[in-house]
Motif scaffolding. Structure first.
Motif, PDB file in Angstrom:
ATOM      1  N   GLY A 115       0.753  -1.244   0.000  1.00 40.49           N
ATOM      2  CA  GLY A 115       0.000   0.000   0.000  1.00 40.49           C
ATOM      3  C   GLY A 115       0.783   1.293   0.000  1.00 40.49           C
ATOM      4  N   ALA A 116       2.112   1.241   0.023  1.00 40.43           N
ATOM      5  CA  ALA A 116       2.890   2.475   0.013  1.00 40.43           C
ATOM      6  C   ALA A 116       3.966   2.417  -1.075  1.00 40.43           C
ATOM      7  N   PRO A 117       3.570   2.209  -2.356  1.00 40.72           N
ATOM      8  CA  PRO A 117       4.569   2.025  -3.407  1.00 40.72           C
ATOM      9  C   PRO A 117       5.433   3.250  -3.668  1.00 40.72           C
ATOM     10  N   GLU A 118       4.926   4.431  -3.367  1.00 40.99           N
ATOM     11  CA  GLU A 118       5.691   5.652  -3.617  1.00 40.99           C
ATOM     12  C   GLU A 118       6.233   6.273  -2.342  1.00 40.99           C
ATOM     13  N   GLY A 119       5.875   5.716  -1.204  1.00 40.55           N
ATOM     14  CA  GLY A 119       6.237   6.321   0.069  1.00 40.55           C
ATOM     15  C   GLY A 119       7.680   6.087   0.465  1.00 40.55           C
ATOM     16  N   GLU A 120       8.068   6.804   1.511  1.00 40.86           N
ATOM     17  CA  GLU A 120       9.402   6.648   2.078  1.00 40.86           C
ATOM     18  C   GLU A 120       9.587   5.205   2.537  1.00 40.86           C
ATOM     19  N   GLY A 121      10.674   4.594   2.146  1.00 44.24           N
ATOM     20  CA  GLY A 121      10.959   3.232   2.567  1.00 44.24           C
ATOM     21  C   GLY A 121      10.156   2.160   1.859  1.00 44.24           C
ATOM     22  N   ALA A 122       9.615   2.459   0.669  1.00 44.20           N
ATOM     23  CA  ALA A 122       8.780   1.490  -0.046  1.00 44.20           C
ATOM     24  C   ALA A 122       9.530   0.185  -0.332  1.00 44.20           C
ATOM     25  N   ASP A 123      10.853   0.259  -0.469  1.00 43.70           N
ATOM     26  CA  ASP A 123      11.644  -0.935  -0.767  1.00 43.70           C
ATOM     27  C   ASP A 123      12.116  -1.652   0.494  1.00 43.70           C
ATOM     28  N   LYS A 124      11.815  -1.109   1.660  1.00 38.85           N
ATOM     29  CA  LYS A 124      12.205  -1.746   2.916  1.00 38.85           C
ATOM     30  C   LYS A 124      11.253  -2.903   3.232  1.00 38.85           C
ATOM     31  N   ILE A 125      11.693  -3.791   4.089  1.00 37.97           N
ATOM     32  CA  ILE A 125      10.944  -5.009   4.400  1.00 37.97           C
ATOM     33  C   ILE A 125       9.881  -4.737   5.468  1.00 37.97           C
ATOM     34  N   MET A 126       8.613  -4.972   5.080  1.00 36.00           N
ATOM     35  CA  MET A 126       7.507  -4.848   6.030  1.00 36.00           C
ATOM     36  C   MET A 126       7.342  -6.151   6.816  1.00 36.00           C
ATOM     37  N   HIS A 127       7.605  -7.279   6.158  1.00 36.56           N
ATOM     38  CA  HIS A 127       7.494  -8.577   6.820  1.00 36.56           C
ATOM     39  C   HIS A 127       8.368  -9.588   6.097  1.00 36.56           C
ATOM     40  N   ALA A 128       9.161 -10.304   6.870  1.00 33.45           N
ATOM     41  CA  ALA A 128       9.975 -11.396   6.341  1.00 33.45           C
ATOM     42  C   ALA A 128       9.733 -12.620   7.214  1.00 33.45           C
TER      43      ALA A 128
ATOM     44  N   SER B 236       0.132  -2.727  28.028  1.00 39.61           N
ATOM     45  CA  SER B 236      -0.213  -1.578  27.188  1.00 39.61           C
ATOM     46  C   SER B 236      -0.316  -2.019  25.737  1.00 39.61           C
ATOM     47  N   VAL B 237      -1.321  -1.496  25.046  1.00 41.41           N
ATOM     48  CA  VAL B 237      -1.568  -1.829  23.643  1.00 41.41           C
ATOM     49  C   VAL B 237      -1.001  -0.708  22.779  1.00 41.41           C
ATOM     50  N   SER B 238      -0.102  -1.048  21.860  1.00 47.36           N
ATOM     51  CA  SER B 238       0.442  -0.048  20.934  1.00 47.36           C
ATOM     52  C   SER B 238      -0.291  -0.071  19.600  1.00 47.36           C
ATOM     53  N   VAL B 239      -0.802  -1.238  19.189  1.00 48.12           N
ATOM     54  CA  VAL B 239      -1.607  -1.374  17.978  1.00 48.12           C
ATOM     55  C   VAL B 239      -2.816  -2.243  18.352  1.00 48.12           C
ATOM     56  N   PRO B 240      -4.029  -1.680  18.336  1.00 49.77           N
ATOM     57  CA  PRO B 240      -5.204  -2.482  18.671  1.00 49.77           C
ATOM     58  C   PRO B 240      -5.358  -3.670  17.721  1.00 49.77           C
ATOM     59  N   LEU B 241      -5.864  -4.779  18.245  1.00 58.41           N
ATOM     60  CA  LEU B 241      -6.095  -5.968  17.433  1.00 58.41           C
ATOM     61  C   LEU B 241      -7.287  -5.702  16.524  1.00 58.41           C
TER      62      LEU B 241
ATOM     63  N   GLN C 102      -6.033  -5.065   9.261  1.00 53.50           N
ATOM     64  CA  GLN C 102      -4.967  -4.197   8.746  1.00 53.50           C
ATOM     65  C   GLN C 102      -5.002  -4.161   7.218  1.00 53.50           C
ATOM     66  N   MET C 103      -4.168  -3.289   6.633  1.00 54.22           N
ATOM     67  CA  MET C 103      -4.187  -3.088   5.183  1.00 54.22           C
ATOM     68  C   MET C 103      -3.793  -4.335   4.405  1.00 54.22           C
ATOM     69  N   TRP C 104      -3.092  -5.280   5.036  1.00 55.77           N
ATOM     70  CA  TRP C 104      -2.716  -6.506   4.327  1.00 55.77           C
ATOM     71  C   TRP C 104      -3.793  -7.589   4.438  1.00 55.77           C
ATOM     72  N   GLY C 105      -4.893  -7.290   5.125  1.00 59.04           N
ATOM     73  CA  GLY C 105      -6.032  -8.187   5.147  1.00 59.04           C
ATOM     74  C   GLY C 105      -6.165  -9.067   6.374  1.00 59.04           C
TER      75      GLY C 105
ATOM     76  N   TRP D 175       4.649  -8.310  22.401  1.00 57.08           N
ATOM     77  CA  TRP D 175       3.943  -9.375  21.706  1.00 57.08           C
ATOM     78  C   TRP D 175       3.272  -8.816  20.464  1.00 57.08           C
ATOM     79  N   MET D 176       3.208  -9.634  19.413  1.00 56.18           N
ATOM     80  CA  MET D 176       2.456  -9.319  18.203  1.00 56.18           C
ATOM     81  C   MET D 176       1.541 -10.510  17.923  1.00 56.18           C
ATOM     82  N   VAL D 177       0.277 -10.224  17.632  1.00 57.07           N
ATOM     83  CA  VAL D 177      -0.694 -11.273  17.303  1.00 57.07           C
ATOM     84  C   VAL D 177      -1.230 -11.001  15.911  1.00 57.07           C
ATOM     85  N   ASN D 178      -1.177 -12.009  15.039  1.00 58.18           N
ATOM     86  CA  ASN D 178      -1.685 -11.891  13.671  1.00 58.18           C
ATOM     87  C   ASN D 178      -2.626 -13.053  13.382  1.00 58.18           C
ATOM     88  N   ILE D 179      -3.879 -12.707  13.023  1.00 62.40           N
ATOM     89  CA  ILE D 179      -4.883 -13.706  12.672  1.00 62.40           C
ATOM     90  C   ILE D 179      -5.088 -13.650  11.166  1.00 62.40           C
TER      91      ILE D 179
END
Length: 137
Positions: free
Chosen positions: A39-52, A103-108, A111-114, A128-132
């Motif tokens: 979702g950020a093809p033109e943004g700063e860091g578009a070539d950086k790794i969002m998830h590996a 403390s919650v930094s990102v509510p469950l 997200q943009m990746w579905g 902790w990170m939780v991904n469903i």
């Protein structure tokens, strides 16, 4: 897919190189996705790794990403425990217990990746990170 628990490491712009190194160490299959692909093809860091994700032939799983633009990278505190899978009820139950008193930094939430994703720090200071996967809506 059953739920899995594994380390998730944040890098300071060199996630691709680090994860390729770990692939050389442990072998297996490495999947890399950039911020631009999500979702950020033109943004700063578009070539950086969002998830590996590296899945070794021996059953190890290691995940990592570049610290997103605008967020601080803190060596020594740049690792979290990741819980992921497709059993939403199970993972939401873990989330509720982990977030309770912390403390919650990102509510469950979706997200943009579905997927549904959240990040929190438990009452003992562990990140902790939780991904469903594949949650509808």
């Amino acid at each position: 897919m059953t739920s899995r628990l594994n380390p998730y490491i944040s890098f300071d712009g060199n996630a691709r190189q680090a994860m390729e190194f770990y692939k050389d160490v442990f072998g297996g299959t490495l999947a890399l996705n950039t911020f631009g692909e999500y979702g950020a093809p033109e943004g700063e860091g578009a070539d950086k790794i969002m998830h590996a994700m590296l899945e070794s032939d021996t059953g190890y799983t290691l995940m990592g990403a570049d610290t997103p633009p605008g967020m601080e990278h803190n060596p020594g505190t740049n690792i979290a425990v990741s819980l992921s899978g497709d059993d939403g009820d199970e993972l939401r139950g873990y989330w509720a217990k982990l977030a309770d008193g912390g403390s919650v930094s990102v509510p469950l939430e979706k997200q943009m990746w579905g997927d549904e994703f959240g990040a929190c720090t438990d009452k003992f200071g562990i990140s902790w990170m939780v991904n469903i996967a594949g949650t509808p809506g």
